[in-house]
Design a protein around this motif. Sequence first.
Motif, mmCIF file in Angstrom:
data_model
loop_
_atom_site.group_PDB
_atom_site.id
_atom_site.type_symbol
_atom_site.label_atom_id
_atom_site.label_comp_id
_atom_site.label_asym_id
_atom_site.label_seq_id
_atom_site.Cartn_x
_atom_site.Cartn_y
_atom_site.Cartn_z
ATOM 1 N N GLN A 49 1.142 -4.336 11.664
ATOM 2 C CA GLN A 49 0.699 -4.271 10.380
ATOM 3 C C GLN A 49 0.876 -2.656 10.069
ATOM 4 N N TRP B 282 -5.427 2.277 14.019
ATOM 5 C CA TRP B 282 -5.760 2.803 12.655
ATOM 6 C C TRP B 282 -6.987 3.577 12.452
ATOM 7 N N ASP C 19 4.544 -2.025 9.695
ATOM 8 C CA ASP C 19 5.256 -2.514 8.438
ATOM 9 C C ASP C 19 4.656 -1.374 7.318
ATOM 10 N N TRP C 20 3.320 -1.081 7.180
ATOM 11 C CA TRP C 20 3.052 -0.150 6.295
ATOM 12 C C TRP C 20 3.602 1.287 6.399
ATOM 13 N N THR C 21 3.773 1.841 7.723
ATOM 14 C CA THR C 21 4.196 3.126 7.930
ATOM 15 C C THR C 21 5.838 3.164 7.455
ATOM 16 N N TRP D 87 5.891 3.026 3.788
ATOM 17 C CA TRP D 87 5.191 4.499 3.129
ATOM 18 C C TRP D 87 6.518 5.475 3.230
ATOM 19 N N LEU E 202 -4.177 3.783 -0.185
ATOM 20 C CA LEU E 202 -4.664 3.916 1.203
ATOM 21 C C LEU E 202 -6.258 4.365 1.605
ATOM 22 N N LYS F 32 -8.658 1.454 1.330
ATOM 23 C CA LYS F 32 -8.233 0.724 2.481
ATOM 24 C C LYS F 32 -9.121 1.285 3.438
ATOM 25 N N MET G 15 -0.795 6.516 7.205
ATOM 26 C CA MET G 15 0.399 6.546 7.005
ATOM 27 C C MET G 15 1.150 8.148 6.704
ATOM 28 N N MET H 288 0.952 -1.221 0.132
ATOM 29 C CA MET H 288 0.002 0.163 0.157
ATOM 30 C C MET H 288 1.015 1.199 0.007
#
Length: 338
Positions: free
Chosen positions: A309, A231, A312-314, A317, A7, A10, A202, A1
């Motif tokens: 999660q 989130w 990971d995403w941040t 990004w 983003l 989602k 993010m 993502m």
Amino acid sequence: MLTVAALEAKLAEPSAQLVADLASLEGDILVLGVGGKMGPSLARLAANAVRQGGGGKRIIGVSRFSNQEARRELEEAGVQTISCDLLNDGELQQLPEAPNVIYMAGNKFGTTGREYFTWAMNSYLPGRVAEKFKQSRMVVFSSGNVYPFSPVGSGGVNESVAPEPVGEYAQSCLGRERVFEYFSHQNGTPMAIYRLNYAIDMRYGVLHELARSIHEERPIHLAMGHANIIWQGDANEMALRSLLHCSSPPEIINITGPETMSIRWAAQELAARMGKEVTFTGTESETALLNNASKSHQLFGYPKVSLLQMLDWTAAWVQSGGESWNKPTHFQERKGKF
């Protein structure tokens, strides 16, 4: 993502529970202050849930809409929009009635030096809105900042703990709550007070700020050594589902993730994912602003996006040069100066 489009898609994915809850609600949903950080994604999430659940109710977003592109994107997503300065009473009174209201208007950043505006937005305006929508069901966004600091091993404060706001921003947030509470008693308006800290996606939030500091090789300050995060998609869903848990006097619901997150640990986890070194300054305090959201987890279930999660995403990004809103949370602040 790694794109804004991915983003936003989602963030706008409704769960089956949200679809069912909004299908069971009678009438349209009016989102006041839809132009803020969380408002556009909340409105799109609601529109998608209504579309999937049927019934034809409208999602109506209200804001000054200084950003016309944001307004156009909301309209394209199926959200009706109204341009309104809520502090202008003539414009406020022209808003349509709606059985369901999400109140997101408020001011935090820039409070210092413009305290008068923060109090007008956070404590005066709620009385005008509560009178206007006294026949509605209302979810009122507030903040975990109204609570006192608590020991880091305590698990945070729950809804039974009396507020002890530090600084004028937090005091004005408690003022907002008390004014809405007064009108709930006065008019029998069912309400839920939604005490949140800290939502992230993010582009902003505690993890984004840590990752940016690591990426730019700046030290991480540890005085506020622990925090709670959630989130933004989960936080928005819980706000919408709170419409089914309004009462008079108001129901108070803490909203955040289940972990008491160590800032040191989170920074080390981000640095490992980014292949960077991390440095720290200061030491962790024995207390922090911590929110125990067990009640909301019983009502709505645990957040669907886990802490790992989000890490990971941040990391991905920020490392890929993803967009930043440059809106710091000031989560490190211990004296209430925003």
